[in-house]
Design an enzyme around this catalytic site. Structure first.
Site, PDB file in Angstrom:
ATOM      1  N   ALA A 257       0.754  -0.869  -0.157  1.00 22.04           N
ATOM      2  CA  ALA A 257      -0.151   0.020  -0.223  1.00 22.04           C
ATOM      3  C   ALA A 257       0.743   1.337   0.017  1.00 22.04           C
ATOM      4  O   ALA A 257       2.013   0.766   0.500  1.00 22.04           O
ATOM      5  CB  ALA A 257      -0.585   0.070   1.866  1.00 22.04           C
ATOM      6  N   MET A 258      -0.264   2.480  -0.065  1.00 16.29           N
ATOM      7  CA  MET A 258       0.980   3.714  -0.471  1.00 16.29           C
ATOM      8  C   MET A 258       0.003   4.593   0.712  1.00 16.29           C
ATOM      9  O   MET A 258      -0.503   5.181   0.344  1.00 16.29           O
ATOM     10  CB  MET A 258       0.944   3.786  -1.176  1.00 16.29           C
ATOM     11  CG  MET A 258       2.008   4.937  -1.598  1.00 16.29           C
ATOM     12  SD  MET A 258       3.513   5.152  -1.151  1.00 16.29           S
ATOM     13  CE  MET A 258       3.942   6.997  -1.024  1.00 16.29           C
ATOM     14  N   GLU A 291      -1.028   1.778   7.269  1.00 19.60           N
ATOM     15  CA  GLU A 291      -1.174   3.501   6.425  1.00 19.60           C
ATOM     16  C   GLU A 291      -1.930   4.432   7.034  1.00 19.60           C
ATOM     17  O   GLU A 291      -1.677   5.373   6.811  1.00 19.60           O
ATOM     18  CB  GLU A 291      -1.684   2.748   5.001  1.00 19.60           C
ATOM     19  CG  GLU A 291      -1.306   1.805   4.154  1.00 19.60           C
ATOM     20  CD  GLU A 291       0.538   1.895   4.446  1.00 19.60           C
ATOM     21  OE1 GLU A 291       0.364   3.241   4.183  1.00 19.60           O
ATOM     22  OE2 GLU A 291       0.948   0.888   4.072  1.00 19.60           O
TER      23      GLU A 291
END
Length: 849
Positions: A257-258, A291
């Site tokens: 993920a980012m 995140e």
């Protein structure tokens, strides 16, 4: 392309203040490129020379303060801006930009299920210049205002709330001050589920073809999101700093993920279209928590340069696991961390490429070198160090220091020195000394236990029991770090109801290592098992005394706490890798104890290490039949144990690993023909492709069967499954075709490249893959130079000849490291792979005496 150096970034930061980017993206211009128009308002503090980064397909025009500049002056990815005068300026850049097929920049994906197209950005490190012109470094924060033109019927998502203004036009609310690498756009005919929480719009999004699967899990995903959001607001004084929270599950994503503020992007494998275990659901939840932690650690307060990437990743890793444990039903997350993530850190820290959690700035001179530090050290070791810090400092003082850090640096940048100063302001402990010992050093300490009877001259310690008995513990340390650990003392359980081998906790106590050299004296007879680091609060390899290790081999499954069992399985893992435990002994221990194991993360972790490392890499050829039989028999044991349907997660793990370990095709064929495993589960797409891949490895299927399966599952995952199967077929023709796809087809997407590489190398196929071992190095070096870091990473990780465990393969690889054309990304992967190969060879050598 020129990489940005730290010195260049510091010089540019001294010259410029960047106030605002106004960006217009037109995504309707074709399938190869899109239009990008950028206006950058900035101020030069002093007169000087600088440059802006952009990587266009075509640079149409560029102007400064209304005066046109010559597009031909673009040098690679840099446009020079010499002779800037002090004062305000506006730079305008109009360009056509390439779409990406490698997950870098603006990635374009067409879903084979329904033909719909989706776009999303991944702008990490230095990829923003693939989308629009920018002064691309983390300490030049700015406001970003973006307008997007997209095909009618599409939805556009961004860092802020996106408003549809008609005729395919979207305006995204301007951001607060953020770094360039955090800008994000996602566009396509998304399936969206929206809600509101704490006065903010929340949304989750995926491809339309995955809509039924997202709908099925929407409540779980949103419940996790809300619970983590609320828990972070209990921990942190600073409120969530952005105007919305969208989570987009996007295709062919290179990472897990980012943390783009307001628009987190996840790999869409987290939208489960096949059965998964509860541990896999926990992993998805942890990534959500990780995140979200970045909204504070990394987005609100951002590193000044990439040497401090641990300030992002280690904190998000620690906070993700800890907050999930505190706020959700997943209360045993540290078990999964211990067995799945911590080994990643241990392995990385023992390779030649190891580095401190917080490296010296001079060790990260440019963005290319910084990219190499996104590894098990920056994530798992750093999180382990923080867990030890909290144990040593206390959570109250730790959070006080964190909140001081946020208050002093919000919407700005901070360094390691800033962070340590803020922690030190909240405690009397010497945090600066702790940071020097834990964050600036490399390698793993080893803590070794010795137990015995106290000598007459030793202090008595706690009073002996009624029989006057006591025992002594001495812990020695090979290393330099201080450790605050818990020690567990266990006895064999008594009573007729106890299963043979069951252990009961007698005592837990804390000690500091190193101490003053005096043994710790405890009352009672010597325990059957003494466990150092019980609770897994530090980062160190553990070695038990001889009697305790004998107890582990016979009674590991009888230890009541899963986290303690994780510590001991990690000890066994380390011992195999260090040549201190025979591979056959590890397998025998797994065969004895996994049938009684209740924690799915432990079952999955042990089976994965047993199959991928112990059997396929560390076992000498003459012992392989017995090793594979042990692994297959173990999986059969687990399948039999779960026949009553009460443990579907455990059964799914067992079935998966049975498929992967099978040496005969008959059972797998019958399952595939019948569409089910006897007693369940039904074969969903993941299991069908897994079986077909194994049949391909065994030479028990063909192209016609693969094509039939692909016709039944024409999804993106189906295409990857077919590519994996075709590459796994044990024929010269299949291997030649796969190799050609990998190393000459530059249109191959990052995910299809990975699937093909995964299928190509298979243990037992040396007769058709042997000639490719030496070919790998020149072909991979050329490929990495052409296609960039993402494909270089995939080539080094998946296309490496991992099962060629012999001196010749090692020698060939070591010679390849001398090639001057090696890119940094590929060199790092090869150094790591070759060190693992050297270690596997050493284990095999020790097994043969």
């Amino acid at each position: 392309m020129s990489v940005l150096t730290r010195d260049e970034a510091q010089t540019r930061a001294q010259i410029l203040d960047v106030e605002r980017y106004t960006i217009a993206l037109d995504l309707t211009t074709g399938e190869e490129t899109f239009d990008s128009a950028t206006a950058i308002r900035f101020t030069a503090r002093t007169a000087g020379d600088t440059f802006v980064e952009v990587q266009p397909a075509t640079l149409r025009s560029i102007s400064l303060d209304g005066q046109p500049l010559d597009p031909a002056l673009l040098d690679g990815n840099r446009y020079p801006l010499p002779g800037l005068t002090a004062g305000p300026h506006e730079l305008r850049v109009d360009a056509a930009m390439h779409y990406s097929r490698t997950g870098e920049g603006m990635h374009r994906f067409t879903d084979p299920t329904d033909g719909e197209t989706y776009l999303y950005t991944q702008l990490f490190m230095d990829d923003i210049q693939r989308v629009f012109a920018a002064f691309d470094q983390p300490d030049l924060k700015s406001v970003f205002a973006i307008d997007v033109t997209a095909p009618e019927g599409w939805t556009v998502l961004g860092n802020g709330v996106a408003e549809h203004t008609g005729q395919g036009r979207w305006t995204i609310a301007p951001t607060p001050l953020i770094s360039t690498y955090l800008v994000a756009i996602a566009a396509g005919p998304w399936h969206s589920i929206t809600t509101e929480h704490a006065g903010l719009p929340f949304g989750i999004h995926c491809r339309r073809s995955l809509a039924p699967y997202l709908d099925a899990d929407a409540d779980e995903i949103l419940d996790i999101t809300r619970a983590c959001y609320d828990r972070y607001h209990e921990k942190f004084d600073e409120p969530y700093p952005f105007d919305s929270y969208d989570q987009a599950f996007v295709p062919e994503f290179n990472a897990g993920a980012m943390e783009n503020p307001g628009l987190v992007t996840f790999r869409d494998e987290f939208v489960y279209r096949s059965a998964v275990t509860d541990t896999e659901r926990q992993t998805r939840a942890m990534v959500i928590a990780h995140e979200m932690a970045h909204m504070w650690f990394g987005d609100l307060v951002t590193l000044a340069w990439w040497d401090d990437i641990w300030l992002n990743e280690s904190f998000a890793e620690y906070m993700g696991y800890q907050t999930l444990t505190e706020a959700t039903r997943f209360t045993d997350t540290w078990v999964d961390f211990g067995v799945a993530r911590k080994g990643w850190g241990y392995d990385a820290d023992q390779r030649p490429s190891t580095h401190p959690v917080a490296p010296d700035p001079d060790a990260v001179p440019d963005t290319a070198s910084a990219l190499l530090n996104f590894d098990g050290i920056s994530y798992a070791k750093g999180a382990s160090a923080l867990r030890q810090l909290v144990a040593w400092l206390g959570e109250k003082d730790f959070l006080a220091g964190i909140n001081a850090h946020f208050a002093r640096h919000k919407f700005a940048n901070a360094t390691l020195a800033d962070f340590i100063d803020n922690l030190a302001s909240a405690t009397d402990r010497d945090v600066h000394a702790w940071a020097g010992q834990w964050l600036r050093t490399t390698g793993i300490d080893t803590l070794t236990a010795e137990t015995g009877t106290p000598a007459p001259t030793e202090p008595s310690g706690p009073p002996a029991n009624g029989n006057g008995q006591s025992w002594a513990l001495t812990v020695t340390r090979d290393g330099s770090r201080p450790h605050r650990i818990t020690v567990g003392a266990y006895d064999h359980a008594l009573g007729t109801q106890a299963r043979p081998g069951r252990l009961a906790l007698r005592d837990r106590f804390e000690i500091d290592v190193p101490g003053d050299g005096t043994p710790t004296i405890r009352p009672g007879r010597r325990p059957a098992l003494v466990v150092l680091n019980d609770g897994d609060l530090t980062y160190a390899k553990i070695r038990l005394d001889t009697a305790s290790w004998d107890t582990v081999l016979t009674s590991l499954s009888g230890i009541p706490d899963a986290l303690t069992r994780a510590v001991l399985w990690n000890t066994a893992r380390d011992m195999v890798r260090d040549g201190d435990l025979a591979p056959a002994t590890y397998l025998a221990t797994a065969r004895t104890h996994l049938p009684y194991e209740t924690d799915l993360a432990l079952v999955q972790g042990v089976l994965s290490f047993a199959a991928g490392q112990v059997v396929d890499r560390c076992t000498i050829p003459e012992d392989l039949p017995a090793a594979r039989a042990t692994l297959t028999d173990l999986c059969r044991d687990l399948i039999r144990r779960t026949e009553d349907g009460s443990q579907p997660g455990l059964r799914l793990i067992a079935v998966r690993h049975f498929i992967d370990a099978a040496t005969q095709p008959d059972t797998l064929r019958s399952w595939l023909d019948e569409g089910t495993v006897h007693g369940g589960p039904e074969l969903d797409p993941e299991l069908r492709w897994r079986i077909l891949t194994r049949l391909a490895v065994l030479g028990a299927t063909d192209e016609a069967a693969i094509a039939t399966e692909l016709a039944a599952d024409p999804s993106a995952t189906g295409r990857e499954g077919a590519a994996r199967c075709r590459a796994a077929l044990p024929t010269p023709e299949a291997k030649a075709a796969a190799w050609d796809a990998l190393f000459t087809d530059d249109t191959l997407s990052n995910f299809l490249f990975t699937a093909t590489a995964q299928g190509f190398w298979q243990p037992g196929q040396e007769d058709v893959t042997g000639d490719y071992v030496s070919r790998f190095y020149p072909d991979a070096i050329a490929l990495a130079a052409r296609r960039g870091p993402a494909i270089a990473e995939a080539a080094g990780r998946y296309a490496f000849p991992v099962y060629a465990v012999d001196p010749e393969s090692l020698g060939t690889g070591l010679r390849a490291l001398e090639d001057p054309d090696l890119t940094p990304a590929l060199r790092r992967k090869l150094v790591d792979q070759l060190d693992d190969l050297r270690r596997a060879l050493a284990v095999r050598t020790s097994a043969t005496g």
